[in-house]
Design a protein around this motif. Structure first.
Motif, PDB file in Angstrom:
ATOM      1  N   PHE A 412       0.824  -1.213   0.000  1.00  0.00           N
ATOM      2  CA  PHE A 412       0.000   0.000   0.000  1.00  0.00           C
ATOM      3  C   PHE A 412       0.859   1.264   0.000  1.00  0.00           C
ATOM      4  O   PHE A 412       0.497   2.269  -0.615  1.00  0.00           O
ATOM      5  CB  PHE A 412      -0.934   0.013   1.212  1.00  0.00           C
ATOM      6  CG  PHE A 412      -2.010  -1.029   1.166  1.00  0.00           C
ATOM      7  CD1 PHE A 412      -2.482  -1.498  -0.055  1.00  0.00           C
ATOM      8  CD2 PHE A 412      -2.547  -1.558   2.327  1.00  0.00           C
ATOM      9  CE1 PHE A 412      -3.472  -2.469  -0.117  1.00  0.00           C
ATOM     10  CE2 PHE A 412      -3.534  -2.532   2.276  1.00  0.00           C
ATOM     11  CZ  PHE A 412      -3.996  -2.986   1.051  1.00  0.00           C
ATOM     12  N   GLN A 413       1.984   1.194   0.703  1.00  0.00           N
ATOM     13  CA  GLN A 413       2.889   2.347   0.723  1.00  0.00           C
ATOM     14  C   GLN A 413       3.405   2.637  -0.678  1.00  0.00           C
ATOM     15  O   GLN A 413       3.461   3.802  -1.113  1.00  0.00           O
ATOM     16  CB  GLN A 413       4.054   2.062   1.670  1.00  0.00           C
ATOM     17  CG  GLN A 413       5.005   3.247   1.835  1.00  0.00           C
ATOM     18  CD  GLN A 413       6.190   2.892   2.709  1.00  0.00           C
ATOM     19  OE1 GLN A 413       6.684   1.768   2.681  1.00  0.00           O
ATOM     20  NE2 GLN A 413       6.667   3.839   3.498  1.00  0.00           N
ATOM     21  N   PHE A 414       3.769   1.568  -1.399  1.00  0.00           N
ATOM     22  CA  PHE A 414       4.238   1.741  -2.776  1.00  0.00           C
ATOM     23  C   PHE A 414       3.129   2.300  -3.663  1.00  0.00           C
ATOM     24  O   PHE A 414       3.341   3.244  -4.436  1.00  0.00           O
ATOM     25  CB  PHE A 414       4.725   0.396  -3.319  1.00  0.00           C
ATOM     26  CG  PHE A 414       4.964   0.393  -4.804  1.00  0.00           C
ATOM     27  CD1 PHE A 414       6.071   1.022  -5.347  1.00  0.00           C
ATOM     28  CD2 PHE A 414       4.064  -0.213  -5.666  1.00  0.00           C
ATOM     29  CE1 PHE A 414       6.283   1.039  -6.713  1.00  0.00           C
ATOM     30  CE2 PHE A 414       4.258  -0.205  -7.032  1.00  0.00           C
ATOM     31  CZ  PHE A 414       5.373   0.417  -7.557  1.00  0.00           C
ATOM     32  N   ILE A 415       1.932   1.712  -3.562  1.00  0.00           N
ATOM     33  CA  ILE A 415       0.807   2.153  -4.400  1.00  0.00           C
ATOM     34  C   ILE A 415       0.472   3.612  -4.108  1.00  0.00           C
ATOM     35  O   ILE A 415       0.213   4.397  -5.023  1.00  0.00           O
ATOM     36  CB  ILE A 415      -0.419   1.250  -4.173  1.00  0.00           C
ATOM     37  CG1 ILE A 415      -0.146  -0.158  -4.725  1.00  0.00           C
ATOM     38  CG2 ILE A 415      -1.661   1.833  -4.834  1.00  0.00           C
ATOM     39  CD1 ILE A 415      -1.243  -1.151  -4.431  1.00  0.00           C
ATOM     40  N   ARG A 416       0.487   3.981  -2.823  1.00  0.00           N
ATOM     41  CA  ARG A 416       0.181   5.363  -2.462  1.00  0.00           C
ATOM     42  C   ARG A 416       1.208   6.327  -3.050  1.00  0.00           C
ATOM     43  O   ARG A 416       0.859   7.411  -3.531  1.00  0.00           O
ATOM     44  CB  ARG A 416       0.158   5.501  -0.937  1.00  0.00           C
ATOM     45  CG  ARG A 416      -0.255   6.892  -0.459  1.00  0.00           C
ATOM     46  CD  ARG A 416      -0.234   6.972   1.061  1.00  0.00           C
ATOM     47  NE  ARG A 416      -0.671   8.276   1.512  1.00  0.00           N
ATOM     48  CZ  ARG A 416       0.123   9.348   1.582  1.00  0.00           C
ATOM     49  NH1 ARG A 416       1.390   9.239   1.219  1.00  0.00           N
ATOM     50  NH2 ARG A 416      -0.345  10.508   2.001  1.00  0.00           N
ATOM     51  N   THR A 417       2.485   5.921  -3.020  1.00  0.00           N
ATOM     52  CA  THR A 417       3.543   6.768  -3.582  1.00  0.00           C
ATOM     53  C   THR A 417       3.342   6.971  -5.078  1.00  0.00           C
ATOM     54  O   THR A 417       3.548   8.068  -5.602  1.00  0.00           O
ATOM     55  CB  THR A 417       4.922   6.137  -3.327  1.00  0.00           C
ATOM     56  OG1 THR A 417       5.100   5.975  -1.917  1.00  0.00           O
ATOM     57  CG2 THR A 417       6.039   7.000  -3.878  1.00  0.00           C
ATOM     58  N   VAL A 418       2.941   5.888  -5.758  1.00  0.00           N
ATOM     59  CA  VAL A 418       2.726   5.977  -7.210  1.00  0.00           C
ATOM     60  C   VAL A 418       1.436   6.730  -7.516  1.00  0.00           C
ATOM     61  O   VAL A 418       1.382   7.519  -8.462  1.00  0.00           O
ATOM     62  CB  VAL A 418       2.694   4.566  -7.833  1.00  0.00           C
ATOM     63  CG1 VAL A 418       2.330   4.627  -9.313  1.00  0.00           C
ATOM     64  CG2 VAL A 418       4.037   3.886  -7.669  1.00  0.00           C
ATOM     65  N   MET A 419       0.399   6.516  -6.712  1.00  0.00           N
ATOM     66  CA  MET A 419      -0.898   7.145  -6.982  1.00  0.00           C
ATOM     67  C   MET A 419      -0.899   8.627  -6.659  1.00  0.00           C
ATOM     68  O   MET A 419      -1.553   9.416  -7.339  1.00  0.00           O
ATOM     69  CB  MET A 419      -1.991   6.448  -6.177  1.00  0.00           C
ATOM     70  CG  MET A 419      -2.368   5.069  -6.674  1.00  0.00           C
ATOM     71  SD  MET A 419      -3.755   4.354  -5.770  1.00  0.00           S
ATOM     72  CE  MET A 419      -5.107   5.410  -6.313  1.00  0.00           C
ATOM     73  N   ARG A 420      -0.185   9.006  -5.604  1.00  0.00           N
ATOM     74  CA  ARG A 420      -0.195  10.407  -5.162  1.00  0.00           C
ATOM     75  C   ARG A 420       1.236  10.919  -5.002  1.00  0.00           C
ATOM     76  O   ARG A 420       1.686  11.252  -3.908  1.00  0.00           O
ATOM     77  CB  ARG A 420      -0.948  10.538  -3.836  1.00  0.00           C
ATOM     78  CG  ARG A 420      -2.413  10.132  -3.903  1.00  0.00           C
ATOM     79  CD  ARG A 420      -3.206  11.102  -4.782  1.00  0.00           C
ATOM     80  NE  ARG A 420      -4.613  10.766  -4.809  1.00  0.00           N
ATOM     81  CZ  ARG A 420      -5.188  10.008  -5.730  1.00  0.00           C
ATOM     82  NH1 ARG A 420      -4.458   9.458  -6.692  1.00  0.00           N
ATOM     83  NH2 ARG A 420      -6.486   9.775  -5.709  1.00  0.00           N
TER      84      ARG A 420
END
Length: 579
Positions: A412-420
């Motif tokens: 989720f940390q990775f996805i959040r970094t990529v998403m926002r």
């Protein structure tokens, strides 16, 4: 042919080109490592719930295999507190008190862990070393350390936990303390006293080994078993013997996901240790080969009837402090432990369980670093909350769910970094170099041009955010904007039709306002993607330029004198990597 062999077995290259001057240092380091590894292996065998000999088996073949297949010169593999705690948490309820079944499930889970590691190396997934962030791993290891410390209180005080989970155990502390067995507690205090005395008088000697040895000697000389002081019991030495599994084969399904979690956590933890000592000694390690080496070591451990292994930071530190130069240290240490496992197991039966509990608590305290988590609060609040969430998950819902949550948090940390991700508005400085606009005023915006950079690869799940941020940032600009330029280098990394559709929408929006939308960088790639997506480039569509400088050059409108140098700057300056 030889180079291929060296590529597959990096350690073999070092051993075949061994220099005699290294030998004295390696032998000294091997003796130190074996002295530390012996008591730890026996203690971790008890933590895992298997015979002490299994702990010794887990040191021998894995250490030799890693010496051949690993890329680290200092790393020592072996039983690890976190891996043993995970295995015990998974296997204990499945074994339902059957010691033989318990051992066989431990061996099976170890083989599955090695299999997952080997598969990951085949698919070049060494990047998983960066998957679990340091804060998440800090929370995980601290949670495991506290769980082990609490679990070993039963050995130190001489009672048995009736509750499985930490909260229930802590809630029953008054009741449990009332069941304290005084002779067992005195033995634990004696072991603790010997440990600290050795640390004070002979800091370089293996204090754990001496503490356990003196405890065993006391039990043997004074026959302390008559006072109901528990010992580890008979240790079956000799060569490991393969036993046909006696459990239902369907139970293996219960081990698949925990073994995968264990493979990831073991690898990430091992890589942190391996990289730190590699950096200290001035060489690099290969993450994919390390994954393969860990897999082979675990498969070797299973074949020799041992349990899962990982990088052992304490033994690696001992190796490095003792001046170990090569992986011959692991091979010599494994040889010493093998001799003890084959011929000298009889004295081990006198080792008191309380002494092993003390050793495990001391090892877990060294693993404990709550101060580091607290310091994150001032440095990075997001990292602090991640570490705290993982810590509480391990403590309150268990080791396995905690590890699963840690893996998900990493994802989720990775996805959040990529998403926002972050974004920047770009301008040029007095030398004509493109750079971010900030409070320092070193760069100025280009008249009539709005330059935007999105600091993440664009894909379907962040395309909407990109569009919204671009329009928000544009809305804050002056009314004289005639052209919007997007730096394509950091964000257009792969073809995504959702992203292409979003670009088309942006082009329509800006055309209605009389503004040109242009892309700078990755020209050939983007033009080929335009063709695939059926989009138009050039005058009737979106302009695509080779880089930002060419894009600015073609959109120049009465530039201020401070920006004249822009058009004489080399086109390769100020690329996305430098900005």
């Amino acid at each position: 042919m030889l180079s291929r062999l060296y590529d597959f077995m990096p350690g073999l290259n070092t051993l075949l080109h061994y220099e005699r001057k290294w030998f004295a240092d390696d032998v000294r380091a091997a003796l130190s490592v074996a002295a530390v590894a012996l008591p730890v292996a026996i203690a971790y065998a008890q933590l895992t719930g298997v015979n002490a000999a299994v702990g010794l088996y887990s040191c021998i073949l894995p250490m030799i295999l890693y010496a051949l297949f690993g890329t680290s010169k200092q790393l020592i593999v072996g039983p690890d507190a976190a891996t043993c705690a995970v295995i015990a948490a998974v296997v204990t309820p499945l074994a339902a008190g059957d010691s033989v079944k318990h051992w066989q499930l431990v061996v099976t889970m170890t083989a599955m862990t090695g299999f997952w590691c080997f598969i990951a190396s085949r698919f070049k997934l060494g990047v998983l070393a960066d998957f679990l962030s340091k804060p998440i791993l800090m929370g995980l290891l601290n949670g495991v350390a506290i769980t082990i410390i609490v679990s070993q209180f039963s050995k130190v005080f001489g009672f048995t936990f009736d509750d499985r989970y930490l909260l229930e155990r802590l809630g029953g502390v008054p009741t449990y303390l009332s069941q304290t067995h005084i002779p067992t507690l005195l033995m634990a205090l004696f072991t603790l006293g010997v440990f600290f005395a050795m640390k004070r008088l002979k800091p370089t000697w293996p204090a754990s080994m001496f503490a356990i040895a003196f405890g065993a000697l006391l039990v043997w000389v004074f026959n302390l078993k008559q006072f109901d002081i528990n010992t580890i019991g008979t240790v079956t030495g000799g060569l490991p013997v393969f036993n046909t599994p006696i459990y239902d084969i369907g139970i293996i399904r219960e081990l698949v996901v925990p073994a995968l979690n264990l493979a990831i956590v073991s690898f990430v933890s091992m890589m942190l240790t391996a990289r730190s000592f590699a950096a200290k000694n001035g060489y690099d390690i290969d993450a994919d080969k390390e994954f393969r080496a860990l897999g082979i070591a675990n498969i070797g451990s299973a074949l020799s009837q041992g349990f899962a292994v990982s990088g052992a930071d304490s033994r690696t530190a001992v190796n490095d402090d003792s001046g170990g130069k090569t992986q011959l240290v692991s091979i010599i240490s494994a040889g010493i432990i093998a001799v003890i496992a084959l011929f000298l197991t009889a004295p081990l039966e006198f080792i008191p369980s309380a002494a092993l509990g003390v050793v495990l608590i001391i090892a877990s305290i060294h693993l404990l670093d709550l101060k580091a988590i607290w310091l994150l609060k001032r440095k990075d609040k997001q990292a602090f909350y991640l570490a705290l969430a993982t810590l509480f998950a391990v403590l309150f819902i268990g080791v396995i769910p905690g590890i699963t949550l840690a893996v998900l948090l990493g994802l989720f940390q990775f996805i959040r970094t990529v998403m926002r991700p972050t974004d920047n508005i770009l301008g040029v400085d007095i030398k004509g170099v493109v750079r971010s606009l900030d409070a320092t005023d070193k760069a100025k915006s280009v008249q009539g041009v709005f330059i935007y950079r999105f600091n993440s690869p664009l894909t379907y799940f962040n395309a909407g955010y990109f569009k919204r941020r671009l329009l928000e940032q544009y809305a804050r600009q002056k009314d004289d904007t005639q052209c919007v330029i997007i730096d394509a280098v950091p964000c257009f990394t792969h073809l995504d039709l959702s992203v292409m559709a979003m670009l088309t929408d942006l082009d329509v929006i800006f055309k209605k306002r009389g503004i040109r939308l242009e892309l700078a960088g990755r020209k050939r790639q983007l033009l080929s993607w335009f063709e695939i997506a059926g989009m138009t480039s050039g005058k009737d569509g979106i302009y695509v330029h080779s880089d930002l400088y060419i894009a600015l050059q073609k959109n120049s409108v009465s530039q201020p004198s401070a920006q004249v140098n822009l058009f004489t700057t080399h086109p390769n300056e100020g690329t996305a990597e430098q900005l």
